[in-house]
Scaffold this active site. Structure first.
Site, PDB file in Angstrom:
ATOM      1  N   CYS A  90       0.862  -1.183   0.000  1.00 57.30           N
ATOM      2  CA  CYS A  90       0.000   0.000   0.000  1.00 57.30           C
ATOM      3  C   CYS A  90       0.896   1.229   0.000  1.00 57.30           C
ATOM      4  CB  CYS A  90      -0.998  -0.019   1.159  1.00 57.30           C
ATOM      5  SG  CYS A  90      -0.273   0.072   2.807  1.00 57.30           S
ATOM      6  N   ARG A 133      -3.467  -0.391   5.528  1.00 56.75           N
ATOM      7  CA  ARG A 133      -4.126  -1.435   4.725  1.00 56.75           C
ATOM      8  C   ARG A 133      -3.285  -2.686   4.529  1.00 56.75           C
ATOM      9  NH1 ARG A 133      -5.186   2.339  -0.211  1.00 56.75           N
ATOM     10  NH2 ARG A 133      -3.252   3.136   0.664  1.00 56.75           N
ATOM     11  N   ASP A 178      -8.227   4.075   1.235  1.00 53.41           N
ATOM     12  CA  ASP A 178      -7.252   4.445   2.274  1.00 53.41           C
ATOM     13  C   ASP A 178      -7.992   4.986   3.502  1.00 53.41           C
ATOM     14  OD1 ASP A 178      -5.214   5.456   3.790  1.00 53.41           O
ATOM     15  OD2 ASP A 178      -4.248   6.524   2.137  1.00 53.41           O
TER      16      ASP A 178
HETATM   17  P1  4NP Z   1      -1.830   2.954   4.116  1.00 52.53           P
HETATM   18  O1  4NP Z   1      -2.371   4.365   4.626  1.00 52.53           O
HETATM   19  O2  4NP Z   1      -1.298   3.184   2.720  1.00 52.53           O
HETATM   20  O3  4NP Z   1      -3.052   2.113   4.150  1.00 52.53           O
HETATM   21  O4  4NP Z   1      -0.775   2.523   5.103  1.00 52.53           O
HETATM   22  C1  4NP Z   1      -1.589   5.529   4.687  1.00 52.53           C
HETATM   23  C2  4NP Z   1      -0.699   5.722   5.715  1.00 52.53           C
HETATM   24  C3  4NP Z   1       0.033   6.889   5.797  1.00 52.53           C
HETATM   25  C4  4NP Z   1      -0.131   7.864   4.850  1.00 52.53           C
HETATM   26  C5  4NP Z   1      -1.007   7.674   3.821  1.00 52.53           C
HETATM   27  C6  4NP Z   1      -1.753   6.501   3.739  1.00 52.53           C
HETATM   28  N1  4NP Z   1       0.598   9.060   4.948  1.00 52.53           N
HETATM   29  O5  4NP Z   1       0.429   9.931   4.093  1.00 52.53           O
HETATM   30  O6  4NP Z   1       1.402   9.208   5.888  1.00 52.53           O
END
Ligand code: 4NP
Length: 165
Positions: free
Chosen positions: A19, A25, A131
């Site tokens: 991800c 996720r 997300d």
């Molecule tokens: P993930 O969610 O891709 O599901 O782990 C996110 C975690 C952090 C960030 C964006 C999405 N971020 O911009 O820090």
């Protein structure tokens, strides 16, 4: 549902899940898939890892809200540490699963072994896993529900591959 690519080496399989942050996720999918493989007796044959295309959180544990959602559902998220996706390793896995189409584009696009995670979703195949990072708890519940049914389908396909059904 899409077919599972065959193992490159008979009797073993490696899956990696990608991800953006590797904090919400893909760790949720990693923890749930690993637990289901353990239950199915396939943990010693199937290696599961996860990583993120962005490096913002490398070395951190899983997001607290993701951890709470997993713990309430009976999973153990305590072992996760955020890793960054290594492009040079893309071709070393049997199956690479991207959580959304941006993640898929960021790792170089689809091929026979590089797919969207929800290509294996029996309910709404080919969709993105949204997300949940900037939203509330309902987003994490929604991700868990997609992850549980999709990993169940992946485990069933792996059981078929290993003829354990
Ligand atoms: P993930 O969610 O891709 O599901 O782990 C996110 C975690 C952090 C960030 C964006 C999405 N971020 O911009 O820090």
């Amino acid at each position: 549902m899409t077919a599972l690519p065959p193992p490159r080496e008979p009797g073993r399989y490696s899956v990696t899940i990608v991800c953006l942050g590797n904090i919400c996720r893909s760790p949720m999918a990693d923890v749930v898939l690993s637990a289901k493989l353990e239950e199915a007796g396939l943990a010693d044959r199937v290696e599961v890892t996860s990583s993120g295309t962005g490096g913002f959180h490398v070395g951190d544990p899983i997001d607290q809200r993701a951890a709470a959602t997993l713990t309430a559902a009976g999973y153990d998220p305590s072992q996760h540490l955020v890793r960054k996706f290594e492009p040079a390793r893309r071709s070393t896995y049997d199956l690479v699963l991207a959580m959304d189409s941006d993640n898929l584009a960021d790792i170089g696009g689809a091929d026979d072994r590089v797919r969207l995670f929800r290509d294996f979703d029996p309910v709404d195949p080919g969709a993105d896993v949204p997300d949940p990072y900037y939203g509330g708890p309902a987003g994490f519940e929604e991700v868990l529900s997609m992850v549980e049914r999709t990993t169940a389908a992946i485990v069933a396909a792996l059981q078929g591959e290993f003829s354990l059904r």
